[in-house]
Design a protein around this motif. Structure first.
Motif, mmCIF file in Angstrom:
data_model
loop_
_atom_site.group_PDB
_atom_site.id
_atom_site.type_symbol
_atom_site.label_atom_id
_atom_site.label_comp_id
_atom_site.label_asym_id
_atom_site.label_seq_id
_atom_site.Cartn_x
_atom_site.Cartn_y
_atom_site.Cartn_z
ATOM 1 N N GLN A 211 0.577 -0.934 -0.561
ATOM 2 C CA GLN A 211 0.002 -0.001 -0.344
ATOM 3 C C GLN A 211 0.658 1.201 -0.142
ATOM 4 N N ASP A 212 0.602 1.986 -0.597
ATOM 5 C CA ASP A 212 1.131 3.257 -1.045
ATOM 6 C C ASP A 212 0.518 4.201 0.116
ATOM 7 N N HIS A 213 1.219 5.775 0.353
ATOM 8 C CA HIS A 213 0.582 6.683 1.054
ATOM 9 C C HIS A 213 1.341 8.248 -0.279
ATOM 10 N N THR A 225 1.705 13.246 -4.031
ATOM 11 C CA THR A 225 2.919 13.396 -5.016
ATOM 12 C C THR A 225 3.368 11.703 -5.419
ATOM 13 N N GLY A 226 4.164 11.470 -5.858
ATOM 14 C CA GLY A 226 4.391 10.223 -6.335
ATOM 15 C C GLY A 226 4.689 9.107 -5.387
ATOM 16 N N GLY A 227 4.643 9.729 -3.834
ATOM 17 C CA GLY A 227 4.269 8.163 -3.205
ATOM 18 C C GLY A 227 5.494 8.546 -1.978
ATOM 19 N N LEU A 268 3.156 -6.389 -14.367
ATOM 20 C CA LEU A 268 1.387 -5.165 -14.503
ATOM 21 C C LEU A 268 1.323 -4.622 -12.906
ATOM 22 N N TYR A 269 0.886 -3.777 -13.024
ATOM 23 C CA TYR A 269 0.416 -3.357 -11.539
ATOM 24 C C TYR A 269 -0.964 -3.128 -11.149
ATOM 25 N N PHE A 270 -1.832 -3.515 -10.388
ATOM 26 C CA PHE A 270 -3.170 -3.612 -10.074
ATOM 27 C C PHE A 270 -3.525 -2.268 -9.198
ATOM 28 N N TYR A 284 -4.335 0.638 -14.275
ATOM 29 C CA TYR A 284 -3.265 -0.443 -13.876
ATOM 30 C C TYR A 284 -1.901 0.183 -14.526
ATOM 31 N N ASN A 285 -0.970 0.037 -13.847
ATOM 32 C CA ASN A 285 0.180 0.246 -14.541
ATOM 33 C C ASN A 285 1.037 -0.529 -14.841
ATOM 34 N N CYS A 286 1.759 -0.273 -16.523
ATOM 35 C CA CYS A 286 2.304 -1.500 -16.906
ATOM 36 C C CYS A 286 3.751 -1.571 -16.599
ATOM 37 N N ARG A 287 4.024 -1.766 -15.363
ATOM 38 C CA ARG A 287 5.310 -1.438 -15.259
ATOM 39 C C ARG A 287 5.780 -1.996 -13.320
ATOM 40 N N PHE A 288 6.597 -1.635 -12.707
ATOM 41 C CA PHE A 288 6.541 -2.078 -10.733
ATOM 42 C C PHE A 288 6.673 -0.899 -10.842
ATOM 43 N N GLY A 289 5.424 -0.038 -9.439
ATOM 44 C CA GLY A 289 5.307 0.073 -8.906
ATOM 45 C C GLY A 289 6.778 1.558 -8.071
ATOM 46 N N ASP A 290 6.539 2.903 -7.767
ATOM 47 C CA ASP A 290 7.181 3.129 -6.719
ATOM 48 C C ASP A 290 6.811 4.145 -5.861
ATOM 49 N N PRO A 291 6.618 4.087 -5.056
ATOM 50 C CA PRO A 291 8.063 2.937 -3.947
ATOM 51 C C PRO A 291 7.023 1.709 -3.436
ATOM 52 N N GLU A 292 6.257 1.499 -4.225
ATOM 53 C CA GLU A 292 5.772 0.052 -3.958
ATOM 54 C C GLU A 292 6.796 -1.030 -3.948
ATOM 55 N N THR A 293 8.059 -1.144 -5.174
ATOM 56 C CA THR A 293 9.165 -1.884 -5.229
ATOM 57 C C THR A 293 10.028 -2.093 -4.199
HETATM 58 N N1 GLY Z 1 2.993 4.768 -6.603
HETATM 59 C C1 GLY Z 1 2.721 4.824 -7.115
HETATM 60 C C2 GLY Z 1 3.029 4.344 -8.856
HETATM 61 O O1 GLY Z 1 4.036 3.797 -9.209
HETATM 62 O O2 GLY Z 1 2.327 4.716 -9.721
#
Ligand code: GLY
Ligand code: AMP
Length: 421
Positions: A211-213, A225-227, A268-270, A284-293
């Motif tokens: 989970q992101d903030h 923000t970007g996270g 694939l990011y859900f 959807y994102n087509c990549r690793f999330g940042d900062p989820e990764t």
């Molecule tokens: N943390 C959200 C993203 O990577 O799009």
């Protein structure tokens, strides 16, 4: 193997850190990389959008595997360019990256294949959009169709705000071409969870949840923000939810993309919301999330290089992917003024002390200057701690954050302690 990672943020540092643990990785390059990445990989100054330059470099160095991490080069066809040059590349091709690159595309896909998501309409004319809004309820969600650095979503509390957002995007050129078409969506409520999955065109293997903030300050106040930090696993995403998502969302999405002639290969990011009517797709994102990764990969036991190869060769079904039974928390340390405006070039101290506390310090926006690590972006560091449970990981992450300082630094103090959880 010689491996090239494309990108320069905290996500890319984490990917490089994980690849560096693979016995298969003999040499790692990162383009363009950052101050922290340079400790593990040779950083090369090639812009992430420079397809020609990237292919030329990969050929020259006889790279065995290119990992394209950010959305922009994926949407622009970096993987296609590598493949055309006979270079193995991990990530979706351009025709599949559109699942993130166009929200109108992804919404239509979900409607056509019955994948649960918020009700919506698409507009490229502001007068029609306003007519629609006048009949609707509030808050309403207005999204730029294309990529907008995570800033293209406006939650409008009333008609005036909604009209403003629509006019800014369609007529005012905010977000450029990305905003000339908008999606207007029903406002949903419920806790959010991010589930990233490895996909090889037909098989889908979800990673552990996170989970992101997104807001800048504590209690979800301030700008998006970007996270600002992440934690894994989510406290609410249990086995029942995972099963529901696999049946209603993950598999149907992968099958839908294949049926559309756009097989998705890569991560694939859900982005999901657990509503009272079941789990729905927010994005959807087509990549690793940042900062989820930064909280997901430290929990991965399996060799990431093996997984990337299995995805490319479409044999993900044969590979068992293993995860640690633990938890991870990442606290982002940012430059004062982020996400609006901030200064760069301040010296960072205490990184080694934080590492001594057991943290993994991922660099997001740093540079090496005269042998010293200095700030070079809005999000500067992602301090990740892994422990046996979330409470311990939170304690360890914050104890490590206390060791690090730079001028005007700020971070949230409530990462992992979400009101919903
Ligand atoms: N943390 C959200 C993203 O990577 O799009
Ligand atoms: P996105 O860039 O699509 O992830 O949207 C950013 C954030 O806006 C999400 O993480 C949600 O918190 C919020 N959001 C997006 N769509 C909706 C929706 N339909 N209802 C409520 N919140 C939303």
């Amino acid at each position: 193997m010689k491996i090239l990672v494309v990108g320069s943020g905290g996500r890319e540092h984490t990917i490089v850190w994980k690849i560096a643990r693979s016995p298969k990785a003999e040499k790692i390059y990162c383009a363009p990389g950052n101050g922290g990445i340079s400790e593990l990989a040779e950083c090369v100054d090639i812009n992430v959008m420079d397809k020609e330059g990237m292919v030329k470099f990969a050929k020259e160095k006889e790279i065995d595997l290119v990992m394209v991490a950010p959305d922009d080069p994926l949407a622009d066809g970096m993987v296609d360019a590598m493949e055309s040059a006979g270079i193995r590349a991990f990530g979706p091709r351009k025709n599949a990256a559109i699942i993130e690159g166009s929200k109108a595309f992804s919404k239509e896909l979900m409607k056509k294949y019955n994948i649960p998501t918020a009700a919506y309409e698409v507009f490229d004319n502001s007068a029609d959009a306003i007519k629609y809004l006048e009949k609707g309820s509030f808050p309403a969600v207005i999204k730029a169709d294309g990529l907008a650095l995570g800033k293209g979503v406006i939650i409008a509390k009333d008609l005036d705000e909604a009209k403003q957002a629509v006019c800014d995007m369609i007529d005012g050129g905010k977000f450029g071409k990305s905003g000339s078409r908008v999606v207007i969506e029903e406002f949903l409520t419920g806790p959010e969870v991010s589930v990233l999955a490895f996909v090889d065109g037909k098989t889908v293997k979800p990673m552990v949840s996170a989970q992101d903030h997104k807001r800048a300050y504590d209690n979800d106040e301030g700008l998006n923000t970007g996270g600002m930090g992440t934690f894994s696993p989510s406290r609410l995403y249990d086995e029942d939810k995972a099963k529901e998502c696999m049946e209603n969302i993950f598999l149907p999405t992968v099958k839908a993309m294949a049926a559309e002639g756009r097989p998705f290969k890569g991560v694939l990011y859900f982005g999901l919301m657990m509503t009272k009517d079941g789990v729905k797709v927010i994005e959807y994102n087509c990549r690793f999330g940042d900062p989820e990764t930064q909280v997901v990969l430290p929990r991965l036991k399996t060799d990431l290089v093996d997984i990337m190869e299995a995805v490319i060769d479409e044999r993900l079904d044969e590979l068992e992917i293993e995860w640690e039974d633990n938890a991870a928390v990442c606290v982002v340390m940012a430059s004062g003024g982020y996400p609006v405006s901030y200064k760069k070039g301040y010296e960072i101290s205490g990184i080694e002390d934080a590492k001594d506390m057991g943290a993994i310090v991922f660099h997001a926006g740093t540079a090496l200057k005269d042998g010293k690590i200095v700030t070079a972006g809005g999000r500067v560091l992602g301090v990740t701690a892994v422990a046996e449970n979330l409470d311990e990981a939170i304690k360890k992450a914050y104890a490590s954050v206390e060791k690090i300082s730079f001028k005007d630094e700020f971070h949230r103090s409530d990462i992992g302690i979400k009101k919903y959880n």
